[in-house]
Design an enzyme around this catalytic site. Structure first.
Site, short mmCIF file in Angstrom:
data_model
loop_
_atom_site.label_atom_id
_atom_site.label_comp_id
_atom_site.label_asym_id
_atom_site.label_seq_id
_atom_site.Cartn_x
_atom_site.Cartn_y
_atom_site.Cartn_z
N GLY A 227 52.17 0.32 51.26
CA GLY A 227 52.06 -0.87 51.29
C GLY A 227 53.30 -1.40 51.62
CD GLU A 269 49.12 7.62 48.19
OE1 GLU A 269 48.46 6.74 48.56
OE2 GLU A 269 48.70 8.38 47.34
N PRO A 270 53.90 6.00 51.88
CG PRO A 270 56.12 6.16 52.35
CD PRO A 270 54.87 6.45 51.37
N GLY A 271 52.99 4.60 55.02
CA GLY A 271 52.63 4.72 56.45
C GLY A 271 53.49 3.89 57.38
NE ARG A 272 51.54 -2.10 57.23
CZ ARG A 272 50.56 -2.42 57.85
NH1 ARG A 272 50.68 -2.80 59.08
NH2 ARG A 272 49.46 -2.34 57.33
CE1 TYR A 311 42.81 -5.24 59.19
CE2 TYR A 311 44.88 -4.56 60.40
CZ TYR A 311 43.80 -4.20 59.80
OH TYR A 311 43.54 -2.88 59.19
CB CYS A 336 33.58 -6.88 78.30
SG CYS A 336 33.68 -6.35 79.86
CD GLU A 337 33.72 -7.40 72.19
OE1 GLU A 337 33.47 -8.47 71.70
OE2 GLU A 337 32.64 -6.60 72.44
CE1 TYR A 365 47.21 2.62 58.67
CE2 TYR A 365 49.19 1.19 58.66
CZ TYR A 365 48.15 2.09 57.86
OH TYR A 365 48.38 2.64 56.85
C1 LIG Z 1 45.47 5.09 49.65
C2 LIG Z 1 46.46 4.66 50.52
N1 LIG Z 1 47.76 5.18 50.69
C3 LIG Z 1 48.47 4.84 51.66
C4 LIG Z 1 48.25 4.09 52.39
C5 LIG Z 1 49.42 3.65 53.58
O1 LIG Z 1 49.67 2.07 53.44
P1 LIG Z 1 50.94 1.51 54.17
O2 LIG Z 1 50.65 1.94 55.52
O3 LIG Z 1 50.82 0.30 53.93
O4 LIG Z 1 52.16 2.04 53.64
C6 LIG Z 1 46.79 3.47 52.50
C7 LIG Z 1 46.61 2.39 53.51
O5 LIG Z 1 45.63 2.02 53.62
C8 LIG Z 1 46.14 3.71 51.56
O6 LIG Z 1 44.74 3.39 51.34
#
Ligand SMILES: Cc1ncc(COP(=O)(O)O)c(C=O)c1O
Length: 411
Positions: A227, A269-272, A311, A336-337, A365
């Site tokens: 998040g 659990e960072p991704g973004r 989004y 084509c959208e 993403y």
């Molecule tokens: C369970 C869980 N962990 C981690 C993430 C990664 O989130 P973010 O990219 O916002 O850090 C997500 C994203 O949907 C998630 O569902």
């Protein structure tokens, strides 16, 4: 804009073709180190689990591994990717939702810790294994995200155990023989407000602290999910990660002490946060139309970067070697959208066919949500590492595209 890392974008585009995802390794490393330094000074036990869903290229996972990260995955394939790169089961957490028997069976056989989405998930897990460790994802009744589609807590969210049912969930797990526990929460993605993280953790600790105390549970970890946001526009203010860590630590310590929870690890659990601003979608202008509006057509579309269509997300746009703004334009793909408009009303310099147009902040993403819609191939991915540009995934070919189809003319 002319370069990514040390390298010239036009040279990268000429070498690998467009459309193309390009990732700057030094940015990923910088993001990880910044996050790690901010948190590790406040928490005795702390682990970053990179969330594979943001960008699942094996080379990106390998970078995370070399940095010392763990992994968060959400499907058996993501878990297989992590294992392939060499992550050990104890470095991996699995957070799915509406988990099937098949998924739970596979995941439990890998000995990774699972954050269960519901009490019914626990009963399904019980049918395929005898879990010693149990962790539930909690829906604390509140949520917030950059968009509704990435808000994952509150009454409208499909995720997690409603907090009112959490006591029963842990009671059942304990009564069924579980001896080790964790807890998980994530109420939204792309949060830029440090106080919000502390607010959610406080709510979680109020809910879970009492339950754990009553049931004499000392959790192994408290996992607050991902998040952590990034600014996608010039107006947005960067997340103050220092303040986030400090506020979270205050809440964490107070409640761990208050409810005598032992020494749980804080997991995030960072991704973004780790990969978004390290990624660029490099495209070429294919056509310019002076219609009711000014449309700039490119060789990438919503099939490659779906966030604007999905989004209403904004990605800044730059033209290689050109600055300034002389026009407002719509940047669109060839799909084509009409939702295939990747940037709306953006100020741009004069643009001509063949110009290189780059989307910023496309490392999370982006490719991981890409599809073959309209029969468009998946793009290549390139990693810029110092003075080298390494193709970490080749462009999909027509043969790749049809390779899974059973069709008599193919045999
Ligand atoms: C369970 C869980 N962990 C981690 C993430 C990664 O989130 P973010 O990219 O916002 O850090 C997500 C994203 O949907 C998630 O569902």
């Amino acid at each position: 804009m002319k370069s990514i890392g040390n390298l010239d974008i036009r040279e990268i585009a000429n070498k690998f073709g467009t459309p193309l995802y390009v990732y700057d390794k030094s940015r990923i490393v910088g993001n990880y180190n910044r996050l790690y330094e901010a948190f590790s000074k406040y928490f005795e036990k702390f682990k970053i689990h990179y969330s594979v869903k943001a960008n699942s290229n094996l080379h990106i996972l390998e970078i995370m591994k070399n940095l010392g990260a763990g992994i968060d995955c959400s499907s058996p394939f993501e878990l297989k990717l992590a294992l392939l790169v060499g992550f050990q089961p104890e470095e991996i957490v699995y957070t799915g939702n509406y988990e099937s028997f098949e998924d739970l069976e596979f995941v439990s056989q890998q000995n990774v810790r699972i954050n269960l989405d519901d009490i019914t998930s626990f009963w399904r897990l019980k049918k395929v294994s005898n879990p010693e460790f149990v962790s539930f994802r909690v829906n604390p009744g509140i949520g917030k995200g950059g968009f509704e589609g990435i808000t994952t807590g509150g009454a409208d969210a499909k995720f997690g155990v409603p907090y009112e049912l959490l006591h029963q969930a842990y009671l059942d797990a304990k009564a069924s023989g579980a001896t080790r526990f964790g807890i998980h929460i994530m109420t939204g993605s792309n949060i830029l407000e440090p106080y919000y993280f502390a607010e959610v953790l406080e709510k979680l600790m109020r809910i879970a602290g009492r339950i754990f105390k009553d049931l004499q549970i000392k959790p192994e970890y408290i996992d607050i999910g991902g998040g952590f946001g990034i600014p996608y526009t010039d107006d947005e203010i960067e997340l103050d990660i220092e303040t986030s860590a400090r506020l979270l630590a205050e809440v964490f310590k107070d409640f761990v002490e208050k409810y005598d929870l032992g020494t749980p690890e804080l997991k995030i659990e960072p991704g973004r946060f780790l990969v978004a601003n390290a990624g660029y979608l490099v495209t070429k202008v294919t056509a310019i139309k002076n219609g009711y509006k000014k449309f700039i057509g490119i060789d990438a579309g919503m099939n490659m970067l779906i966030r604007p269509a999905l989004y209403g997300a904004i990605h800044r746009v730059k033209i290689y070697g050109k600055d300034g703004a002389v026009q407002m334009a719509q940047v669109c793909g060839q799909i084509c959208e009409n939702s295939d408009i990747l940037a709306k009303n953006v100020p741009l310099p004069e643009v001509v066919e063949g110009d290189i147009l780059v989307f910023l902040d496309a490392g999370a993403y982006g490719f991981s949500m890409a599809s073959n819609y309209n029969g468009r191939p998946l793009p290549a991915e390139v990693l810029v590492d110092g003075n080298a540009a390494i193709e970490i995934r080749r462009r999909q070919t027509f043969e790749d595209y049809i390779s899974l189809i059973n069709y008599r003319k193919l045999v």
